[in-house]
Design an enzyme around this catalytic site. Sequence first.
Site, PDB file in Angstrom:
ATOM      1  N   SER A  73      45.000  38.912  41.283  1.00 18.32           N
ATOM      2  CA  SER A  73      45.687  38.611  42.539  1.00 18.32           C
ATOM      3  C   SER A  73      46.052  39.885  43.293  1.00 18.32           C
ATOM      4  O   SER A  73      46.205  40.968  42.710  1.00 18.32           O
ATOM      5  CB  SER A  73      46.959  37.802  42.261  1.00 18.32           C
ATOM      6  OG  SER A  73      46.640  36.607  41.585  1.00 18.32           O
TER       7      SER A  73
HETATM    8  N1  SAM Z   1      47.289  36.787  36.466  1.00 15.41           N
HETATM    9  C1  SAM Z   1      45.918  37.176  36.601  1.00 15.41           C
HETATM   10  C2  SAM Z   1      45.738  38.657  36.659  1.00 15.41           C
HETATM   11  O1  SAM Z   1      46.730  39.385  36.666  1.00 15.41           O
HETATM   12  O2  SAM Z   1      44.569  39.084  36.664  1.00 15.41           O
HETATM   13  C3  SAM Z   1      45.240  36.524  37.749  1.00 15.41           C
HETATM   14  C4  SAM Z   1      44.766  35.186  37.397  1.00 15.41           C
HETATM   15  S1  SAM Z   1      43.540  34.406  38.351  1.00 15.41           S
HETATM   16  C5  SAM Z   1      44.195  34.361  39.974  1.00 15.41           C
HETATM   17  C6  SAM Z   1      43.772  32.759  37.703  1.00 15.41           C
HETATM   18  C7  SAM Z   1      43.356  32.590  36.274  1.00 15.41           C
HETATM   19  O3  SAM Z   1      43.713  31.271  35.863  1.00 15.41           O
HETATM   20  C8  SAM Z   1      41.860  32.710  36.033  1.00 15.41           C
HETATM   21  O4  SAM Z   1      41.607  33.712  35.073  1.00 15.41           O
HETATM   22  C9  SAM Z   1      41.463  31.329  35.507  1.00 15.41           C
HETATM   23  O5  SAM Z   1      40.434  31.357  34.546  1.00 15.41           O
HETATM   24  C10 SAM Z   1      42.771  30.861  34.911  1.00 15.41           C
HETATM   25  N2  SAM Z   1      42.885  29.408  34.721  1.00 15.41           N
HETATM   26  C11 SAM Z   1      42.519  28.399  35.541  1.00 15.41           C
HETATM   27  N3  SAM Z   1      42.812  27.199  34.979  1.00 15.41           N
HETATM   28  C12 SAM Z   1      43.400  27.481  33.774  1.00 15.41           C
HETATM   29  C13 SAM Z   1      43.944  26.682  32.732  1.00 15.41           C
HETATM   30  N4  SAM Z   1      43.962  25.357  32.768  1.00 15.41           N
HETATM   31  N5  SAM Z   1      44.455  27.315  31.649  1.00 15.41           N
HETATM   32  C14 SAM Z   1      44.452  28.665  31.563  1.00 15.41           C
HETATM   33  N6  SAM Z   1      43.960  29.476  32.508  1.00 15.41           N
HETATM   34  C15 SAM Z   1      43.440  28.888  33.610  1.00 15.41           C
END
Ligand code: SAM
Length: 223
Positions: A73
């Site tokens: 993000s």
């Molecule tokens: N916090 C992260 C960082 O600092 O890089 C950014 C995260 S990114 C915007 C959103 C993440 O949520 C992705 O890696 C995606 O794979 C994960 N995601 C989506 N659905 C999910 C779920 N049900 N359980 C766990 N992770 C999930």
Amino acid sequence: MRADENAPSREAGSFVALRRRMVQVQLAAQGIYDERVLAAMLRVPRERFVPADLQAYAYQDQPLPIGYGQTISQPYTVAFMLQQLRLGGNERVLEIGTGSGYGAAVLSRLAAEVYSVERIVELGTAAQERLYQAGYRNARVVLGDGSLGLAEFAPYDAIVVTAGAKVLPLPLANQLAEGGRMVIPIGPTLTEQHLFRFTKCDDSLDSEDLGAFAFVPLIGEFG
Ligand code: SAM
């Protein structure tokens, strides 16, 4: 101990300067006021959480691709979400969506215990290794469907969800401690997401709309 954050390298000096500028220009000047959040983001080396070929862009005011169709993000978004959790340092925190591990690294400087759940095995495994190598020993990555929360270590004083849900996932609401805060993007489509803060009071949830944001989708049973 955060052993390796300050490991010397040829580029270290320029990244430190870029990080300081990010905190001043993109965060403090844009309304981020929580001194602990600003201090944490001044310390965590964001360049180590982006792909090697994108390191030069690590401190730009934008999200960056991290592979598998996911993103790290934008710095402002990370700071804004974490500020809304109102952390004092003693909390147990759950993050849903580890991605690169950057958010978990910042959280590990703001709270006592951090659990972070990622559904994409390759991302979660790489993030855990990165966090370990950088010395963030109070942050643990768990692989799985974060829409189910992480019952094993519940309840949590704070929960942050970094992917957009269609509705509030019930397991997350149940795993929030009394007085706890949850920050989560919710909306029927990606272009209609709003960030919400839920606070648990007398076993019910007070909600506040924190404005429009855009996140990748939360994919899971309660996504
Ligand atoms: N916090 C992260 C960082 O600092 O890089 C950014 C995260 S990114 C915007 C959103 C993440 O949520 C992705 O890696 C995606 O794979 C994960 N995601 C989506 N659905 C999910 C779920 N049900 N359980 C766990 N992770 C999930």
